[in-house]
Design an enzyme around this catalytic site. Structure first.
Site, mmCIF file in Angstrom:
data_model
loop_
_atom_site.group_PDB
_atom_site.id
_atom_site.type_symbol
_atom_site.label_atom_id
_atom_site.label_comp_id
_atom_site.label_asym_id
_atom_site.label_seq_id
_atom_site.Cartn_x
_atom_site.Cartn_y
_atom_site.Cartn_z
ATOM 1 N N GLU A 69 1.828 -9.212 -28.028
ATOM 2 C CA GLU A 69 3.254 -9.482 -27.865
ATOM 3 C C GLU A 69 3.664 -10.768 -28.576
ATOM 4 O O GLU A 69 4.724 -10.836 -29.190
ATOM 5 C CB GLU A 69 3.628 -9.548 -26.380
ATOM 6 C CG GLU A 69 3.556 -8.212 -25.654
ATOM 7 C CD GLU A 69 4.482 -7.157 -26.249
ATOM 8 O OE1 GLU A 69 5.425 -7.512 -26.973
ATOM 9 O OE2 GLU A 69 4.250 -5.970 -25.988
ATOM 10 N N TYR A 106 11.566 -12.060 -22.815
ATOM 11 C CA TYR A 106 11.041 -10.792 -23.304
ATOM 12 C C TYR A 106 9.541 -10.653 -23.045
ATOM 13 O O TYR A 106 9.076 -9.663 -22.470
ATOM 14 C CB TYR A 106 11.317 -10.609 -24.812
ATOM 15 C CG TYR A 106 10.408 -9.540 -25.354
ATOM 16 C CD1 TYR A 106 10.652 -8.205 -25.067
ATOM 17 C CD2 TYR A 106 9.238 -9.870 -26.043
ATOM 18 C CE1 TYR A 106 9.764 -7.218 -25.471
ATOM 19 C CE2 TYR A 106 8.356 -8.901 -26.448
ATOM 20 C CZ TYR A 106 8.623 -7.575 -26.167
ATOM 21 O OH TYR A 106 7.739 -6.614 -26.536
ATOM 22 N N ASP A 129 13.928 -6.278 -26.064
ATOM 23 C CA ASP A 129 13.705 -6.894 -27.372
ATOM 24 C C ASP A 129 14.763 -6.331 -28.330
ATOM 25 O O ASP A 129 15.686 -5.644 -27.904
ATOM 26 C CB ASP A 129 12.289 -6.606 -27.867
ATOM 27 C CG ASP A 129 12.143 -5.166 -28.293
ATOM 28 O OD1 ASP A 129 12.879 -4.308 -27.760
ATOM 29 O OD2 ASP A 129 11.319 -4.870 -29.175
ATOM 30 N N CYS A 171 15.296 5.410 -33.773
ATOM 31 C CA CYS A 171 16.588 4.734 -33.618
ATOM 32 C C CYS A 171 16.548 3.442 -34.432
ATOM 33 O O CYS A 171 16.719 2.335 -33.927
ATOM 34 C CB CYS A 171 16.865 4.442 -32.144
ATOM 35 S SG CYS A 171 18.585 3.998 -31.791
ATOM 36 N N CYS A 175 18.605 10.647 -35.980
ATOM 37 C CA CYS A 175 19.118 11.157 -34.706
ATOM 38 C C CYS A 175 18.648 12.582 -34.414
ATOM 39 O O CYS A 175 18.496 12.965 -33.247
ATOM 40 C CB CYS A 175 20.644 11.077 -34.686
ATOM 41 S SG CYS A 175 21.257 9.371 -34.789
ATOM 42 N N CYS A 177 15.692 12.522 -32.232
ATOM 43 C CA CYS A 177 15.753 11.669 -31.043
ATOM 44 C C CYS A 177 15.711 12.481 -29.755
ATOM 45 O O CYS A 177 16.506 13.416 -29.570
ATOM 46 C CB CYS A 177 17.030 10.823 -31.075
ATOM 47 S SG CYS A 177 17.167 9.744 -29.629
ATOM 48 N N CYS A 233 23.486 10.122 -26.075
ATOM 49 C CA CYS A 233 23.860 8.947 -26.858
ATOM 50 C C CYS A 233 25.351 8.933 -27.177
ATOM 51 O O CYS A 233 25.849 9.758 -27.939
ATOM 52 C CB CYS A 233 23.040 8.888 -28.152
ATOM 53 S SG CYS A 233 23.375 7.401 -29.128
#
Length: 361
Positions: free
Chosen positions: A47, A130, A148, A200, A207, A210, A216
């Site tokens: 991270e 985060y 994030d 995304c 899309c 997705c 959405c």
DNA sequence: TAGACGTGGCT
DNA sequence: TAGCCAAGTCT
């Protein structure tokens, strides 16, 4: 009816996302295998490395790092100079300084085991909102709201939040909270990030692929490509400086930069001030005859662009610039010094532009 | 709170 | 090419 429908749709989002993640999760070296407990050290390290840094850059660096320092105890026991050199090229060097501090705090204050809550993790140096949430969720299964840049983008589109960043952050976080499940919080966070990274995307989102496009609002309105909106950025100023390459025999003078500030704590070539107009030989480590090369090195930082002139010289008897942290470093071994990219570029420019000015036939 | 803080890749 | 973007944190 509309509100009810919307509520049902939102409840199904985590389930749809997790089902997608089960088949589409990226295979990354810091991820545990299914059914295997995540190692908090590896989760934390990954991270931190991934802050503002691409997966492609991090992947090989992560693998080399855990080979050298396989545990938080090993990292806590490491020489800080070795850690800084190992981080060279990754940028944002405060991350490496804080990595050492946090590892030592885990060993000294927590018996060698990472705190297992978001609040406990947040208290360690280098773990902000985060990273503390991500480690809590991924390594310990805590239901933490992990936000994030990927999640911001996904959520801003999903809920058609049109307020520009950063003003939209509170609304985005609140919306993310509404879709974060109690179970599999770590997988959910990683699913959101994988979705943001692979489907995304910032430009040209896919899309059609997705798993939650039916939910959405931005896609429904045809505005997904311009979300999240962002505030305009300031222009970057131009600065100038000079790098001093001082040879003594087969070595070159390196310094250690102050712990705070730009490139803090890193080995470096000596430089004069970085200012609005070319400073010439101001700030040279020793007085003497410097030769200014024709070559210059350009380097872009986040908040300014830098153009460096290159000055070379040969140390003379009595030249002892050695302040603290100065060292004569074998030129042939320069790659091992762990210079930030800016100085590595300068070193390459100098060593290729001019034959060594030291001993040669 | 907005600015400091790196670097490499993509368009 | 110049600008934008990438799993942010600290002050």
């Amino acid at each position: 009816m509309d509100a009810k429908h919307s509520s049902i749709a939102e409840q199904s989002i985590p389930a749809q996302l997790l089902a997608w993640y089960d088949v589409a999760a990226r295979d990354l070296p810091w991820r545990s295998r299914p059914g295997q407990a995540a190692d908090p050290y590896r989760v934390w390290l990954s991270e931190v490395m991934l802050q503002q840094t691409t997966v492609a850059t991090v992947r090989p660096r992560f693998t080399a790092w855990v080979d050298r320092w396989p545990s938080v105890a090993a990292l806590a026991a490491a020489d800080e100079a070795d850690v800084m050199a190992a981080w060279a090229g990754l940028g944002y060097y405060a991350r490496a300084r804080n990595l050492v501090k946090a590892a030592r705090a885990v060993v000294a204050d927590h018996g060698g085991a990472f705190p297992d809550t978001e609040a406990g993790l947040r208290a360690l140096p280098g773990l902000g909102a985060y990273t503390a949430a991500a480690v809590a969720a991924i390594a310990f299964g805590e239901r933490a709201v992990v936000v994030d840049a990927n999640v911001e983008r996904v959520v801003a589109r999903l809920f058609a939040i049109e307020t520009p960043l950063p003003a939209a952050r509170p609304a985005i976080r609140a919306a993310a909270d509404t879709i974060t499940p109690d179970a599999r919080a770590g997988d959910f966070a990683q699913a959101m990030m994988d979705l943001g990274a692979t489907i995304c995307t910032s430009r040209r989102p896919r899309c059609l692929l997705c798993p939650i496009r039916a939910d959405c609002r931005a896609h429904a309105a045809g505005i997904e490509e311009r979300l999240p909106a962002k505030a305009a950025k300031r222009a970057k100023p131009q600065r100038y400086g000079t790098i001093f390459w001082l040879e003594r025999g087969a070595c070159v003078l390196l310094v250690r930069r102050l712990d705070k500030g730009l490139l803090g704590g890193m080995r470096a070539l000596p430089t004069g001030p970085w200012v609005e107009a070319p400073p010439g030989l101001a700030g040279a480590p020793v007085a003497g005859r410097w030769r200014l090369l024709d070559d210059r090195v350009a380097h872009g930082f986040t908040h300014f662009d830098l153009e460096l002139a290159l000055a070379t010289g040969v140390a003379q008897a009595g030249d002892e610039p050695a302040g603290e942290g100065s060292e004569w470093w074998p030129i042939a071994d320069l790659p091992r010094a762990g210079l930030p990219t800016l100085f590595a570029k300068a070193a390459t420019a100098i060593t290729t532009a001019t034959p060594s000015t030291g001993d040669r036939e």
